[in-house]
Scaffold this active site. Structure first.
Site, PDB file in Angstrom:
ATOM      1  N   ASP A  65      21.375  -2.056 -11.293  1.00 27.12           N
ATOM      2  CA  ASP A  65      20.824  -0.935 -10.525  1.00 27.12           C
ATOM      3  C   ASP A  65      19.593  -0.491 -11.303  1.00 27.12           C
ATOM      4  O   ASP A  65      19.713  -0.030 -12.447  1.00 27.12           O
ATOM      5  CB  ASP A  65      21.860   0.193 -10.426  1.00 27.12           C
ATOM      6  CG  ASP A  65      21.321   1.399  -9.663  1.00 27.12           C
ATOM      7  OD1 ASP A  65      20.084   1.615  -9.662  1.00 27.12           O
ATOM      8  OD2 ASP A  65      22.125   2.130  -9.072  1.00 27.12           O
ATOM      9  N   ALA A  96      13.534   3.793  -0.006  1.00 26.20           N
ATOM     10  CA  ALA A  96      13.184   5.210   0.154  1.00 26.20           C
ATOM     11  C   ALA A  96      14.342   5.862   0.898  1.00 26.20           C
ATOM     12  O   ALA A  96      14.983   5.194   1.727  1.00 26.20           O
ATOM     13  CB  ALA A  96      11.888   5.367   0.951  1.00 26.20           C
ATOM     14  N   TYR A 158       6.199   3.819   8.215  1.00 31.59           N
ATOM     15  CA  TYR A 158       6.401   3.248   6.877  1.00 31.59           C
ATOM     16  C   TYR A 158       6.247   4.359   5.816  1.00 31.59           C
ATOM     17  O   TYR A 158       6.844   4.310   4.745  1.00 31.59           O
ATOM     18  CB  TYR A 158       5.436   2.087   6.623  1.00 31.59           C
ATOM     19  CG  TYR A 158       5.898   1.147   5.526  1.00 31.59           C
ATOM     20  CD1 TYR A 158       7.113   0.476   5.623  1.00 31.59           C
ATOM     21  CD2 TYR A 158       5.115   0.934   4.394  1.00 31.59           C
ATOM     22  CE1 TYR A 158       7.544  -0.377   4.610  1.00 31.59           C
ATOM     23  CE2 TYR A 158       5.538   0.083   3.379  1.00 31.59           C
ATOM     24  CZ  TYR A 158       6.751  -0.569   3.497  1.00 31.59           C
ATOM     25  OH  TYR A 158       7.173  -1.412   2.486  1.00 31.59           O
ATOM     26  N   LYS A 165       4.242   1.101  -2.252  1.00 37.19           N
ATOM     27  CA  LYS A 165       3.796  -0.306  -2.314  1.00 37.19           C
ATOM     28  C   LYS A 165       2.377  -0.405  -2.882  1.00 37.19           C
ATOM     29  O   LYS A 165       2.040  -1.391  -3.556  1.00 37.19           O
ATOM     30  CB  LYS A 165       3.859  -0.952  -0.924  1.00 37.19           C
ATOM     31  CG  LYS A 165       5.285  -1.202  -0.397  1.00 37.19           C
ATOM     32  CD  LYS A 165       6.094  -2.145  -1.274  1.00 37.19           C
ATOM     33  CE  LYS A 165       7.348  -2.657  -0.552  1.00 37.19           C
ATOM     34  NZ  LYS A 165       8.247  -3.389  -1.469  1.00 37.19           N
ATOM     35  N   ILE A 194      10.424  -8.790   8.675  1.00 35.85           N
ATOM     36  CA  ILE A 194      11.584  -9.665   8.850  1.00 35.85           C
ATOM     37  C   ILE A 194      12.789  -8.760   9.053  1.00 35.85           C
ATOM     38  O   ILE A 194      12.934  -7.747   8.347  1.00 35.85           O
ATOM     39  CB  ILE A 194      11.813 -10.541   7.597  1.00 35.85           C
ATOM     40  CG1 ILE A 194      10.613 -11.456   7.349  1.00 35.85           C
ATOM     41  CG2 ILE A 194      13.098 -11.353   7.735  1.00 35.85           C
ATOM     42  CD1 ILE A 194      10.730 -12.301   6.076  1.00 35.85           C
ATOM     43  N   ALA A 198      17.298  -4.000   5.010  1.00 38.73           N
ATOM     44  CA  ALA A 198      16.348  -2.905   4.775  1.00 38.73           C
ATOM     45  C   ALA A 198      15.570  -2.545   6.033  1.00 38.73           C
ATOM     46  O   ALA A 198      14.975  -1.474   6.120  1.00 38.73           O
ATOM     47  CB  ALA A 198      15.374  -3.267   3.650  1.00 38.73           C
TER      48      ALA A 198
HETATM   49  P1  NAD Z   1      17.145  -6.294   1.716  1.00 40.79           P
HETATM   50  O1  NAD Z   1      17.799  -5.026   2.158  1.00 40.79           O
HETATM   51  O2  NAD Z   1      17.850  -7.552   1.977  1.00 40.79           O
HETATM   52  O3  NAD Z   1      16.770  -6.196   0.162  1.00 40.79           O
HETATM   53  C1  NAD Z   1      16.440  -4.990  -0.480  1.00 40.79           C
HETATM   54  C2  NAD Z   1      17.155  -5.040  -1.815  1.00 40.79           C
HETATM   55  O4  NAD Z   1      16.844  -3.909  -2.629  1.00 40.79           O
HETATM   56  C3  NAD Z   1      18.692  -5.052  -1.652  1.00 40.79           C
HETATM   57  O5  NAD Z   1      19.228  -6.210  -2.214  1.00 40.79           O
HETATM   58  C4  NAD Z   1      19.120  -3.824  -2.433  1.00 40.79           C
HETATM   59  O6  NAD Z   1      20.361  -4.011  -3.104  1.00 40.79           O
HETATM   60  C5  NAD Z   1      17.971  -3.676  -3.416  1.00 40.79           C
HETATM   61  N1  NAD Z   1      17.959  -2.357  -4.039  1.00 40.79           N
HETATM   62  C6  NAD Z   1      17.814  -1.143  -3.455  1.00 40.79           C
HETATM   63  N2  NAD Z   1      17.964  -0.166  -4.382  1.00 40.79           N
HETATM   64  C7  NAD Z   1      18.193  -0.788  -5.580  1.00 40.79           C
HETATM   65  C8  NAD Z   1      18.440  -0.334  -6.906  1.00 40.79           C
HETATM   66  N3  NAD Z   1      18.485   0.987  -7.204  1.00 40.79           N
HETATM   67  N4  NAD Z   1      18.639  -1.260  -7.884  1.00 40.79           N
HETATM   68  C9  NAD Z   1      18.593  -2.574  -7.610  1.00 40.79           C
HETATM   69  N5  NAD Z   1      18.378  -3.080  -6.366  1.00 40.79           N
HETATM   70  C10 NAD Z   1      18.185  -2.179  -5.362  1.00 40.79           C
HETATM   71  O7  NAD Z   1      15.698  -6.291   2.397  1.00 40.79           O
HETATM   72  P2  NAD Z   1      14.426  -7.240   2.184  1.00 40.79           P
HETATM   73  O8  NAD Z   1      13.626  -7.066   3.404  1.00 40.79           O
HETATM   74  O9  NAD Z   1      14.852  -8.577   1.749  1.00 40.79           O
HETATM   75  O10 NAD Z   1      13.635  -6.484   1.004  1.00 40.79           O
HETATM   76  C11 NAD Z   1      13.234  -7.124  -0.190  1.00 40.79           C
HETATM   77  C12 NAD Z   1      11.815  -6.717  -0.561  1.00 40.79           C
HETATM   78  O11 NAD Z   1      10.921  -7.220   0.421  1.00 40.79           O
HETATM   79  C13 NAD Z   1      11.585  -5.205  -0.599  1.00 40.79           C
HETATM   80  O12 NAD Z   1      10.714  -4.897  -1.669  1.00 40.79           O
HETATM   81  C14 NAD Z   1      10.868  -4.955   0.710  1.00 40.79           C
HETATM   82  O13 NAD Z   1      10.067  -3.796   0.642  1.00 40.79           O
HETATM   83  C15 NAD Z   1      10.050  -6.207   0.814  1.00 40.79           C
HETATM   84  N6  NAD Z   1       9.494  -6.526   2.135  1.00 40.79           N
HETATM   85  C16 NAD Z   1      10.315  -6.572   3.227  1.00 40.79           C
HETATM   86  C17 NAD Z   1       9.780  -6.880   4.482  1.00 40.79           C
HETATM   87  C18 NAD Z   1      10.653  -6.890   5.711  1.00 40.79           C
HETATM   88  O14 NAD Z   1      10.146  -6.734   6.814  1.00 40.79           O
HETATM   89  N7  NAD Z   1      11.944  -7.109   5.610  1.00 40.79           N
HETATM   90  C19 NAD Z   1       8.416  -7.154   4.603  1.00 40.79           C
HETATM   91  C20 NAD Z   1       7.606  -7.115   3.455  1.00 40.79           C
HETATM   92  C21 NAD Z   1       8.167  -6.800   2.230  1.00 40.79           C
HETATM   93  O1  0WE Z   2       9.692  -2.468   2.789  1.00 41.74           O
HETATM   94  C1  0WE Z   2      10.336  -2.539   3.808  1.00 41.74           C
HETATM   95  C2  0WE Z   2      11.679  -1.851   3.914  1.00 41.74           C
HETATM   96  C3  0WE Z   2      11.608  -0.508   3.298  1.00 41.74           C
HETATM   97  C4  0WE Z   2      12.855   0.337   3.320  1.00 41.74           C
HETATM   98  C5  0WE Z   2      13.795   0.332   4.336  1.00 41.74           C
HETATM   99  C6  0WE Z   2      14.884   1.200   4.270  1.00 41.74           C
HETATM  100  C7  0WE Z   2      15.927   1.280   5.334  1.00 41.74           C
HETATM  101  C8  0WE Z   2      17.231   1.851   4.835  1.00 41.74           C
HETATM  102  C9  0WE Z   2      12.996   1.225   2.287  1.00 41.74           C
HETATM  103  N1  0WE Z   2      14.028   2.087   2.218  1.00 41.74           N
HETATM  104  C10 0WE Z   2      14.969   2.077   3.166  1.00 41.74           C
HETATM  105  N2  0WE Z   2      15.977   3.002   3.075  1.00 41.74           N
HETATM  106  C11 0WE Z   2      17.064   2.983   3.882  1.00 41.74           C
HETATM  107  O2  0WE Z   2      17.938   3.880   3.796  1.00 41.74           O
HETATM  108  N3  0WE Z   2       9.808  -3.222   4.883  1.00 41.74           N
HETATM  109  C12 0WE Z   2       8.498  -3.813   4.744  1.00 41.74           C
HETATM  110  C13 0WE Z   2      10.483  -3.350   6.179  1.00 41.74           C
HETATM  111  C14 0WE Z   2       9.987  -2.223   7.036  1.00 41.74           C
HETATM  112  O3  0WE Z   2      10.508  -0.985   6.947  1.00 41.74           O
HETATM  113  C15 0WE Z   2       9.823  -0.176   7.821  1.00 41.74           C
HETATM  114  C16 0WE Z   2       8.843  -0.928   8.478  1.00 41.74           C
HETATM  115  C17 0WE Z   2       8.935  -2.247   7.962  1.00 41.74           C
HETATM  116  C18 0WE Z   2       8.094  -3.397   8.344  1.00 41.74           C
HETATM  117  C19 0WE Z   2       9.980   1.171   8.090  1.00 41.74           C
HETATM  118  C20 0WE Z   2       9.181   1.776   9.051  1.00 41.74           C
HETATM  119  C21 0WE Z   2       8.187   1.055   9.689  1.00 41.74           C
HETATM  120  C22 0WE Z   2       8.017  -0.319   9.412  1.00 41.74           C
END
Ligand code: NAD
Ligand code: 0WE
Length: 264
Positions: A65, A96, A158, A165, A194, A198
């Site tokens: 964590d 967040a 966002y 970011k 994707i 999250a």
């Molecule tokens: P995901 O929910 O599968 O992964 C997010 C991860 O963050 C989880 O494994 C969670 O356990 C971890 N996490 C959260 N709080 C934590 C903490 N206190 N300590 C350790 N780990 C913690 O979602 P994802 O989309 O695979 O996200 C991975 C990364 O990709 C993130 O940085 C996200 O912002 C970024 N990202 C996601 C997208 C999208 O659309 N899904 C696009 C661009 C970038």
């Molecule tokens: O970085 C991200 C995910 C960010 C994220 C998502 C969550 C959902 C659950 C961070 N914190 C939380 N906290 C929660 O409790 N992305 C790039 C995916 C994402 O998230 C969005 C997007 C996109 C794209 C949120 C609003 C608008 C667009």
């Protein structure tokens, strides 16, 4: 094991489900011959990450964590004693408080929420880099984080994750500048949207997915494995000349000036 990551020891954070971007990275790095250590954020995720460890032949499965300095220190100890070092760090962590991803930025932002988003989504990459670079061999190493277009453009909903970011991307450049002399490269991948955990439950996410697919040159969204293959490349010797870079893996969405239109 052959492949362009043969013999490299990779620490991969951020697996929460098979759809996690980190799962695509684990698959790609495993396919290229890397040895893997996976981390899980809390006991609730332990069994899921253990299943991923099984699937991708990971050697280590460790708790992390990133809000805990103690867990970061314990992780360093474990890697040191089990592997004697590490070659690759993957940071795939963002968070967040959910209330801050609804409505407008100023409407939802709070002092605490802003701090939490920056702590978990940005500071944690610097913290892991600081803790782990001493474990990287003299021959070099590689660090990679995941970011999003919201760092440079204002995107609806966002919100506080945008500034977080932006801080993460600036951290990539500062870390790359400082660690370059040790041949440690530091980069980011800016992934297109994707549907991962999250992203689940974010209202309007489905509409956003279809809108971005429509506007992207490739006419579709990207998959976790496409991000994973790019991560494997960036962390390999094939990318030995790339550092401090943010590379888009977004089907080309960010280069468009206007959505595709039918001009007859
Ligand atoms: P995901 O929910 O599968 O992964 C997010 C991860 O963050 C989880 O494994 C969670 O356990 C971890 N996490 C959260 N709080 C934590 C903490 N206190 N300590 C350790 N780990 C913690 O979602 P994802 O989309 O695979 O996200 C991975 C990364 O990709 C993130 O940085 C996200 O912002 C970024 N990202 C996601 C997208 C999208 O659309 N899904 C696009 C661009 C970038
Ligand atoms: O970085 C991200 C995910 C960010 C994220 C998502 C969550 C959902 C659950 C961070 N914190 C939380 N906290 C929660 O409790 N992305 C790039 C995916 C994402 O998230 C969005 C997007 C996109 C794209 C949120 C609003 C608008 C667009």
């Amino acid at each position: 094991m052959s492949g362009f990551l043969a013999g490299k020891r990779a620490l991969i954070t951020g697996i929460a489900s098979p759809r996690s971007i980190a799962s695509g990275i684990a698959q790609a790095m495993h396919e290229q011959g890397a040895k893997l250590a996976l981390t899980y954020a809390g006991d609730k995720l332990k069994s899921r990450v253990e299943a991923a460890a099984e699937e991708y032949d990971a050697e280590l499965c460790l708790p992390l964590d990133v809000t805990s300095d103690e867990q970061i220190a314990d992780l360093v100890q474990s890697l040191e004693s089990q592997w004697g070092g590490v070659d690759i760090l993957i940071h795939s962590i963002g968070f967040a408080p959910r209330e801050l991803l609804k409505g407008g930025f100023l409407e939802s932002v709070t002092r605490d929420g802003f701090a939490v988003a920056h702590d978990i989504s940005a500071y944690s990459f610097a913290a892991l880099g600081k803790a782990l670079y001493p474990l990287m061999p003299e021959s070099g190493g590689s660090m990679l984080t995941l970011t999003y277009l919201g760092a440079e453009r204002a995107l609806p909903g966002y919100n506080v994750m945008g500034p977080a970011k932006a801080s993460l991307e600036a951290s990539v450049r500062y870390m790359a500048a400082e660690l370059g002399p040790r041949n440690i490269r530091v980069n980011g991948i800016s992934a297109g949207p994707i549907k991962t955990l999250a992203a689940a439950g974010i209202s309007g996410f489905r509409d956003m997915l279809s809108a971005t697919a429509q506007a992207a040159p490739l006419g579709r969204n990207v998959e976790p494995l496409e991000v994973g293959n790019t991560a494997a490349f960036l962390c390999s010797d094939l990318a030995s000349g790339i550092t401090g870079e943010i590379l888009f893996v977004d089907a080309g969405y960010h280069i468009q000036g206007m959505p595709n239109a039918d001009l007859g």
